[in-house]
Design a protein around this motif. Structure first.
Motif, mmCIF file in Angstrom:
data_model
loop_
_atom_site.group_PDB
_atom_site.id
_atom_site.type_symbol
_atom_site.label_atom_id
_atom_site.label_comp_id
_atom_site.label_asym_id
_atom_site.label_seq_id
_atom_site.Cartn_x
_atom_site.Cartn_y
_atom_site.Cartn_z
ATOM 1 N N LEU A 1 0.926 -1.195 -0.116
ATOM 2 C CA LEU A 1 0.007 -0.144 -0.019
ATOM 3 C C LEU A 1 0.940 1.333 0.082
ATOM 4 O O LEU A 1 0.661 2.248 -0.659
ATOM 5 C CB LEU A 1 -0.909 0.108 1.265
ATOM 6 N N GLN A 2 1.958 1.169 0.679
ATOM 7 C CA GLN A 2 2.804 2.255 0.778
ATOM 8 C C GLN A 2 3.527 2.548 -0.728
ATOM 9 O O GLN A 2 3.693 3.872 -1.091
ATOM 10 C CB GLN A 2 3.780 1.918 2.002
ATOM 11 N N GLN A 3 3.727 1.451 -1.190
ATOM 12 C CA GLN A 3 4.439 1.809 -2.613
ATOM 13 C C GLN A 3 3.469 2.185 -3.659
ATOM 14 O O GLN A 3 3.967 3.093 -4.216
ATOM 15 C CB GLN A 3 4.947 0.360 -2.864
ATOM 16 N N ARG A 4 2.281 1.776 -3.440
ATOM 17 C CA ARG A 4 1.069 2.342 -4.378
ATOM 18 C C ARG A 4 0.899 3.809 -4.246
ATOM 19 O O ARG A 4 1.169 4.558 -4.891
ATOM 20 C CB ARG A 4 -0.108 1.607 -4.134
ATOM 21 N N GLU A 5 1.034 4.142 -2.713
ATOM 22 C CA GLU A 5 0.791 5.594 -2.493
ATOM 23 C C GLU A 5 1.909 6.388 -3.031
ATOM 24 O O GLU A 5 1.808 7.361 -3.625
ATOM 25 C CB GLU A 5 0.694 5.734 -0.828
ATOM 26 N N LEU A 6 3.009 5.968 -2.807
ATOM 27 C CA LEU A 6 4.315 6.799 -3.261
ATOM 28 C C LEU A 6 4.129 6.867 -4.932
ATOM 29 O O LEU A 6 4.645 7.876 -5.340
ATOM 30 C CB LEU A 6 5.548 5.651 -2.903
ATOM 31 N N SER A 7 3.999 5.568 -5.634
ATOM 32 C CA SER A 7 3.753 5.694 -7.121
ATOM 33 C C SER A 7 2.957 6.744 -7.320
ATOM 34 O O SER A 7 3.214 7.497 -8.260
ATOM 35 C CB SER A 7 3.200 4.468 -7.556
ATOM 36 N N GLU A 8 1.665 6.890 -6.804
ATOM 37 C CA GLU A 8 0.755 7.845 -7.121
ATOM 38 C C GLU A 8 1.307 9.282 -6.939
ATOM 39 O O GLU A 8 1.021 10.260 -7.613
ATOM 40 C CB GLU A 8 -0.506 7.842 -6.583
ATOM 41 N N ILE A 9 1.997 9.472 -5.693
ATOM 42 C CA ILE A 9 2.364 10.767 -5.305
ATOM 43 C C ILE A 9 3.640 11.294 -6.460
ATOM 44 O O ILE A 9 3.286 12.445 -7.066
ATOM 45 C CB ILE A 9 3.118 10.810 -4.116
ATOM 46 N N LEU A 10 4.320 10.285 -6.742
ATOM 47 C CA LEU A 10 5.561 10.770 -7.810
ATOM 48 C C LEU A 10 4.824 10.948 -9.335
ATOM 49 O O LEU A 10 5.261 12.138 -9.693
ATOM 50 C CB LEU A 10 6.481 9.755 -7.771
ATOM 51 N N GLN A 11 3.896 10.135 -9.485
ATOM 52 C CA GLN A 11 3.396 10.293 -10.872
ATOM 53 C C GLN A 11 2.647 11.563 -11.073
ATOM 54 O O GLN A 11 2.523 12.519 -12.070
ATOM 55 C CB GLN A 11 2.141 9.141 -11.084
ATOM 56 N N SER A 12 2.022 11.863 -9.807
ATOM 57 C CA SER A 12 1.105 13.340 -10.111
ATOM 58 C C SER A 12 1.940 14.603 -10.137
ATOM 59 O O SER A 12 1.887 15.309 -10.706
ATOM 60 C CB SER A 12 0.419 13.208 -8.802
ATOM 61 N N ALA A 13 3.323 14.289 -9.206
ATOM 62 C CA ALA A 13 4.288 15.542 -9.158
ATOM 63 C C ALA A 13 4.987 15.650 -10.372
ATOM 64 O O ALA A 13 5.159 16.702 -10.897
ATOM 65 C CB ALA A 13 5.061 14.987 -8.054
ATOM 66 N N LEU A 14 5.109 14.496 -11.278
ATOM 67 C CA LEU A 14 6.006 14.690 -12.562
ATOM 68 C C LEU A 14 5.066 15.466 -13.403
ATOM 69 O O LEU A 14 5.797 16.103 -14.201
ATOM 70 C CB LEU A 14 6.103 13.030 -13.145
ATOM 71 N N LEU A 15 3.682 15.176 -13.577
ATOM 72 C CA LEU A 15 2.976 16.009 -14.372
ATOM 73 C C LEU A 15 3.173 17.608 -14.191
ATOM 74 O O LEU A 15 3.064 18.442 -15.025
ATOM 75 C CB LEU A 15 1.376 15.735 -14.135
ATOM 76 N N GLU A 16 3.742 18.186 -13.150
ATOM 77 C CA GLU A 16 4.087 19.365 -12.739
ATOM 78 C C GLU A 16 5.160 19.991 -13.337
ATOM 79 O O GLU A 16 5.690 21.217 -13.502
ATOM 80 C CB GLU A 16 3.783 19.747 -11.257
ATOM 81 N N LEU A 17 6.305 19.148 -13.890
ATOM 82 C CA LEU A 17 7.687 19.458 -14.129
ATOM 83 C C LEU A 17 7.056 19.782 -15.791
ATOM 84 O O LEU A 17 6.356 19.597 -16.435
ATOM 85 C CB LEU A 17 8.457 18.306 -14.251
ATOM 86 N N SER A 18 8.313 20.686 -16.173
ATOM 87 C CA SER A 18 7.975 21.012 -17.710
ATOM 88 C C SER A 18 8.369 19.741 -18.463
ATOM 89 O O SER A 18 8.968 18.743 -17.918
ATOM 90 C CB SER A 18 9.452 22.270 -18.058
ATOM 91 N N GLU A 19 7.936 19.739 -19.762
ATOM 92 C CA GLU A 19 7.872 18.532 -20.559
ATOM 93 C C GLU A 19 9.589 18.201 -20.690
ATOM 94 O O GLU A 19 9.784 17.123 -20.696
ATOM 95 C CB GLU A 19 7.539 18.866 -21.973
ATOM 96 N N GLU A 20 10.233 19.117 -20.975
ATOM 97 C CA GLU A 20 11.947 18.917 -21.152
ATOM 98 C C GLU A 20 12.390 18.168 -19.926
ATOM 99 O O GLU A 20 13.158 17.217 -20.195
ATOM 100 C CB GLU A 20 12.514 20.160 -21.174
ATOM 101 N N GLN A 21 11.905 18.570 -18.727
ATOM 102 C CA GLN A 21 12.566 17.891 -17.299
ATOM 103 C C GLN A 21 11.691 16.453 -17.363
ATOM 104 O O GLN A 21 12.294 15.486 -16.938
ATOM 105 C CB GLN A 21 12.302 18.826 -16.327
ATOM 106 N N ARG A 22 10.604 16.446 -17.651
ATOM 107 C CA ARG A 22 9.787 15.217 -17.325
ATOM 108 C C ARG A 22 10.299 14.188 -18.209
ATOM 109 O O ARG A 22 10.589 13.274 -17.699
ATOM 110 C CB ARG A 22 8.347 15.340 -17.489
#
Length: 210
Positions: free
Chosen positions: A133-154
């Motif tokens: 469950l912790q790993q799934r929560e962490l996955s979701e957190i990181l995936q959501s945060a990635l979308l906030e990066l610029s396309e070049e960085q992402r």
């Protein structure tokens, strides 16, 4: 670092398959698609956090691969060549969706979708339910945060951290210098850290180490 899988080994030693596919051997082309589909789909999914767009990018990437494989001179450069095609289609799709790109996170993330990747899940398959469950929560957190990066960085963070490409391979994919890749990588990771800090996400607030 995860132990090398049979799929990793097959990908590394797929030169013979590529040579056959270049001659128009449809069986070899089909096997290449099977071998690389999950990797390209996962790249597209992490880039967009959207199953349909990841499918669209994957389909277009492999159609283009089959059509243009003859132009690949060095079979050893197949991986960066394939990712270059995928990145170009991701950018193209992103431009199309620019005016309508903000969907609520809970609408685009489907826990039950068979195609939805769970990042870094292979190493945790034998963990206890709480750890999973912790790993799934962490996955979701990181995936959501990635979308906030610029396309070049992402695109660089995904290729390096999750797809395992080397800096020189990423430089070849994007047609930029290795130093530029490293710079964007640094700012991308720093950006992720700041996004998590802004959301007050740390080991104290979620109860385990990020």
């Amino acid at each position: 670092m995860h132990a090398e899988t049979l799929l990793d080994i097959a990908m590394t030693h797929s030169d013979t398959l590529i040579v056959r596919a270049k001659t128009g051997d449809q069986s070899a082309q089909g096997k290449l698609v099977q071998l690389w589909y999950k990797r390209i789909y996962n790249f597209g999914y992490k880039f967009f956090l959207d199953h349909d767009m990841a499918m669209e990018v994957s389909q277009r990437t492999f159609i283009s691969m089959c059509k243009n494989l003859q132009s690949l001179q060095d079979t050893g450069r197949f991986k960066p060549w394939l990712y270059k095609i995928a990145v170009n289609y991701c950018r193209e799709e992103a431009r199309k969706k620019k005016g309508n790109r903000s969907l609520p996170f809970d609408l685009v993330w489907n826990h039950e979708a068979e195609e939805s990747p769970v990042w870094e899940s292979s190493g945790q398959r034998h963990d206890n339910p709480e750890r999973q469950l912790q790993q799934r929560e962490l996955s979701e957190i990181l995936q959501s945060a990635l979308l906030e990066l610029s396309e070049e960085q992402r695109e660089i963070v995904i290729m390096k951290e999750y797809e395992g490409l080397k800096f020189r391979e990423i430089a070849e994919v994007l047609n930029i210098s290795e130093n530029t890749v490293k710079s964007r990588m640094y700012y991308g990771l720093d950006g992720l850290k700041k996004i998590l800090e802004r959301r007050n996400i740390n080991k104290n607030t979620i109860g385990y180490e990020l």
